[in-house]
Scaffold this motif. Structure first.
Motif, PDB file in Angstrom:
ATOM      1  N   TYR A 172      15.904  42.030  35.974  1.00 33.81           N
ATOM      2  CA  TYR A 172      16.682  43.225  35.650  1.00 33.81           C
ATOM      3  C   TYR A 172      15.953  44.043  34.589  1.00 33.81           C
ATOM      4  O   TYR A 172      15.200  43.515  33.769  1.00 33.81           O
ATOM      5  N   LEU A 173      16.215  45.339  34.625  1.00 38.16           N
ATOM      6  CA  LEU A 173      15.637  46.251  33.644  1.00 38.16           C
ATOM      7  C   LEU A 173      16.565  46.316  32.435  1.00 38.16           C
ATOM      8  O   LEU A 173      17.770  46.481  32.579  1.00 38.16           O
ATOM      9  N   ASN A 174      15.994  46.175  31.249  1.00 40.86           N
ATOM     10  CA  ASN A 174      16.831  46.236  30.044  1.00 40.86           C
ATOM     11  C   ASN A 174      16.291  47.194  28.999  1.00 40.86           C
ATOM     12  O   ASN A 174      16.696  47.159  27.857  1.00 40.86           O
ATOM     13  N   LYS A 175      15.350  48.069  29.401  1.00 35.56           N
ATOM     14  CA  LYS A 175      14.819  49.031  28.435  1.00 35.56           C
ATOM     15  C   LYS A 175      14.238  50.208  29.189  1.00 35.56           C
ATOM     16  O   LYS A 175      13.564  50.024  30.197  1.00 35.56           O
ATOM     17  N   GLN A 193       2.287  32.512  28.916  1.00 37.54           N
ATOM     18  CA  GLN A 193       2.877  31.200  29.133  1.00 37.54           C
ATOM     19  C   GLN A 193       4.380  31.247  28.866  1.00 37.54           C
ATOM     20  O   GLN A 193       4.811  31.609  27.776  1.00 37.54           O
ATOM     21  N   GLY A 194       5.156  30.867  29.855  1.00 43.30           N
ATOM     22  CA  GLY A 194       6.599  30.821  29.660  1.00 43.30           C
ATOM     23  C   GLY A 194       7.228  32.162  29.354  1.00 43.30           C
ATOM     24  O   GLY A 194       8.234  32.237  28.642  1.00 43.30           O
ATOM     25  N   ALA A 195       6.667  33.233  29.897  1.00 44.60           N
ATOM     26  CA  ALA A 195       7.213  34.569  29.646  1.00 44.60           C
ATOM     27  C   ALA A 195       8.580  34.722  30.301  1.00 44.60           C
ATOM     28  O   ALA A 195       8.880  34.095  31.319  1.00 44.60           O
ATOM     29  N   ASN A 196       9.414  35.560  29.703  1.00 42.95           N
ATOM     30  CA  ASN A 196      10.697  35.895  30.322  1.00 42.95           C
ATOM     31  C   ASN A 196      10.911  37.403  30.380  1.00 42.95           C
ATOM     32  O   ASN A 196      12.017  37.868  30.633  1.00 42.95           O
ATOM     33  N   ALA A 197       9.836  38.153  30.128  1.00 45.54           N
ATOM     34  CA  ALA A 197       9.931  39.617  30.194  1.00 45.54           C
ATOM     35  C   ALA A 197       8.530  40.200  30.365  1.00 45.54           C
ATOM     36  O   ALA A 197       7.533  39.560  30.056  1.00 45.54           O
ATOM     37  N   VAL A 198       8.511  41.434  30.867  1.00 48.61           N
ATOM     38  CA  VAL A 198       7.244  42.161  30.979  1.00 48.61           C
ATOM     39  C   VAL A 198       7.499  43.602  30.565  1.00 48.61           C
ATOM     40  O   VAL A 198       8.486  44.221  30.974  1.00 48.61           O
ATOM     41  N   GLU A 204      11.027  47.761  30.132  1.00 42.24           N
ATOM     42  CA  GLU A 204      10.939  46.306  30.074  1.00 42.24           C
ATOM     43  C   GLU A 204      11.799  45.702  31.172  1.00 42.24           C
ATOM     44  O   GLU A 204      12.956  46.076  31.347  1.00 42.24           O
ATOM     45  N   ALA A 205      11.233  44.775  31.910  1.00 46.51           N
ATOM     46  CA  ALA A 205      11.973  44.008  32.910  1.00 46.51           C
ATOM     47  C   ALA A 205      12.048  42.566  32.430  1.00 46.51           C
ATOM     48  O   ALA A 205      11.038  41.970  32.055  1.00 46.51           O
ATOM     49  N   SER A 206      13.252  42.021  32.410  1.00 50.25           N
ATOM     50  CA  SER A 206      13.453  40.626  32.022  1.00 50.25           C
ATOM     51  C   SER A 206      13.772  39.803  33.251  1.00 50.25           C
ATOM     52  O   SER A 206      14.269  40.314  34.266  1.00 50.25           O
ATOM     53  N   PHE A 207      13.508  38.509  33.156  1.00 47.49           N
ATOM     54  CA  PHE A 207      13.872  37.607  34.253  1.00 47.49           C
ATOM     55  C   PHE A 207      14.422  36.319  33.659  1.00 47.49           C
ATOM     56  O   PHE A 207      13.909  35.806  32.667  1.00 47.49           O
ATOM     57  N   ASP A 208      15.485  35.842  34.281  1.00 49.55           N
ATOM     58  CA  ASP A 208      16.237  34.714  33.725  1.00 49.55           C
ATOM     59  C   ASP A 208      16.672  33.811  34.871  1.00 49.55           C
ATOM     60  O   ASP A 208      17.026  34.289  35.954  1.00 49.55           O
ATOM     61  N   ASN A 209      16.648  32.504  34.631  1.00 50.67           N
ATOM     62  CA  ASN A 209      17.062  31.554  35.664  1.00 50.67           C
ATOM     63  C   ASN A 209      18.164  30.615  35.204  1.00 50.67           C
ATOM     64  O   ASN A 209      18.377  29.559  35.797  1.00 50.67           O
ATOM     65  N   THR A 210      18.882  30.996  34.144  1.00 53.76           N
ATOM     66  CA  THR A 210      20.083  30.241  33.765  1.00 53.76           C
ATOM     67  C   THR A 210      21.267  30.921  34.446  1.00 53.76           C
ATOM     68  O   THR A 210      21.893  31.822  33.898  1.00 53.76           O
ATOM     69  N   ILE A 211      21.556  30.460  35.646  1.00 55.08           N
ATOM     70  CA  ILE A 211      22.484  31.158  36.539  1.00 55.08           C
ATOM     71  C   ILE A 211      23.819  30.430  36.582  1.00 55.08           C
ATOM     72  O   ILE A 211      23.876  29.206  36.760  1.00 55.08           O
ATOM     73  N   ASP A 212      24.892  31.186  36.433  1.00 51.31           N
ATOM     74  CA  ASP A 212      26.233  30.621  36.513  1.00 51.31           C
ATOM     75  C   ASP A 212      26.754  30.600  37.946  1.00 51.31           C
ATOM     76  O   ASP A 212      27.316  29.609  38.401  1.00 51.31           O
TER      77      ASP A 212
END
Length: 415
Positions: free
Chosen positions: A412-415, A132-137, A171-179
């Protein structure tokens, strides 16, 4: 008296008998050393292959989790996460490490885990597993003796080690706070030169994004089939909206959609090129090469969608694209033209283009969820970047807080 023979042949035979065991031992040592080197290189190559497979699986899982089905209120995130784990397992299996497919456990607590990165006072940044409400996998891929699928080594009888282990975690993260959006590495921003009426402050119009999409007042007649890449006349739980242009010589204020002058001069050929190809750095040069996602800015637009432009939109049926929202507008002297304030970006899919008389058209769209590398996240924007991005429009105000975009993400990949 008997003479002892000292013939050279006898001496050489004795010497050969003495050297043969030494040579055998030396060859064995050299072979073992070579085997160790080969095994080390073999393992390094396997780790690289394993990491590539895990990264591909993680990106696939994130993409599937961000499926547009989440725009249907009947869809729960546990279902999306389960589908994403299956997708990741399929992608991993298509990759091979040391000649064998990469197998992942797609169970809830298996090798593919969704969660959130949170800061805790005791442990600092921590990964908390949740669908629920994940921002990474996270994806863990392994070839180990414990799992019965180790890497085979060369000359195991000589080196004393016939198999080895290889484990990677990505680890892949995903974010939707876009500038903002910016073309990257020759990749244009997947955006249309198009803006949709966001809302009516007076509350009189119902043909707005707020009414039709956010409040789900639109019809639901179509769905997009991802396998056949076709639009099918069946509901999918996602509301639709009709974008209505105006006929020639009609005020733009009567429309709920505008073609934007993003360095195209509102020229049909240049608009069509941007519709098909997206927005490149030249198209965004006036705005320092970026397309703002939250910061308001003013643009001229045209509400008449001419026949050549209609044909370009028809080529985009089924495609996902970014477009802007607009609010305040002022009609210009040219009939059908207006100056508008754009603020906010959404992702849409064109479902149908309906030509009408006198260069008028209706475009049926629905919201979608789009992931793009061209998105620049708010969390990575420094004060200097914000000042630079704002320098082209002194009237604009940088958002004090960033609103997450429910339609557009960056993975994006961060790990």
């Amino acid at each position: 008296m008997k003479r002892i023979s000292s013939q050279p042949g006898n001496l050489m035979a004795n010497r050969r008998g003495t050297l043969q065991p030494a040579i055998a031992v030396a060859l064995l040592a050299v072979g073992a050393a070579m085997a160790l080197v080969l095994n080390s290189l073999w393992k390094d190559a396997a780790v690289v292959e394993l990491r590539s497979a895990a990264e591909a699986a993680a990106l696939a899982a994130a993409g599937e989790y961000l499926n547009e089905a989440r725009l249907d209120p009947r869809t729960d995130e546990e279902t999306l996460a389960a589908m994403a784990r299956q997708k990741a397992a399929v992608v991993a299996k298509a990759n091979r490490v040391a000649g064998q497919p990469v197998l992942l456990n797609a169970a809830f607590a298996g090798d593919i885990v969704f969660g959130r990165r949170v800061d805790t006072p005791e442990y600092g940044p921590t990964f908390l597993q949740t669908d629920q409400g994940a921002n990474a996998v996270e994806v863990r891929a392994a070839r180990t003796r414990a799992f019965g699928n180790p890497l085979p080594f060369f000359l195991g009888g000589v080196t004393g080690q016939s198999t080895g282990d290889a484990i990677v975690s990505v680890e892949a993260s995903f974010d939707n706070t876009i500038d903002h959006f910016r073309p990257v590495a020759g990749m244009p921003v997947p955006a249309l030169p198009l803006a949709i009426l966001a809302a009516d402050p007076a509350g009189e119009r119902i043909d707005t994004w707020q009414q039709r999409i956010v409040q789900r007042g639109g019809t639901d007649n179509f769905r997009f089939d991802a396998e056949t890449r076709r639009v099918i006349a069946e509901p999918d739980g996602i509301p639709e909206m009709e974008l209505n242009g105006v006929p020639l010589n009609t005020p733009a204020s009567e429309a709920n959609v505008l073609l934007l002058d993003l360095a195209n001069g509102l020229d049909e050929m240049r608009i069509n090129q941007q519709i098909i190809d997206g927005l490149n750095a030249d198209d965004l040069q006036e705005w320092n090469g970026i397309l703002p996602a939250q910061q308001p800015f003013n643009l001229a637009g045209m509400a008449t969608i001419t026949t050549p432009v209609q044909l370009a939109f028809e080529e985009m049926i089924g495609q996902q694209r970014i477009c802007l929202l607009y609010g305040a507008q002022e009609n210009l002297r040219v009939p059908g033209w207006a100056m508008v304030t754009c603020q906010g970006a959404v992702a849409i899919r064109i479902l149908q283009v309906i030509p009408e008389a006198n260069e008028r058209a209706t475009i049926v769209i629905q919201p979608t969820i789009l992931t793009t590398r061209t998105a620049a996240l708010a969390q990575f924007q420094s004060v200097e970047d914000e000042q630079q991005n704002n320098s082209w429009n002194t009237a604009a105000q940088m958002p004090q807080t960033y609103t997450p975009n429910p339609y557009i993400y960056k993975v994006y990949l961060n790990k």
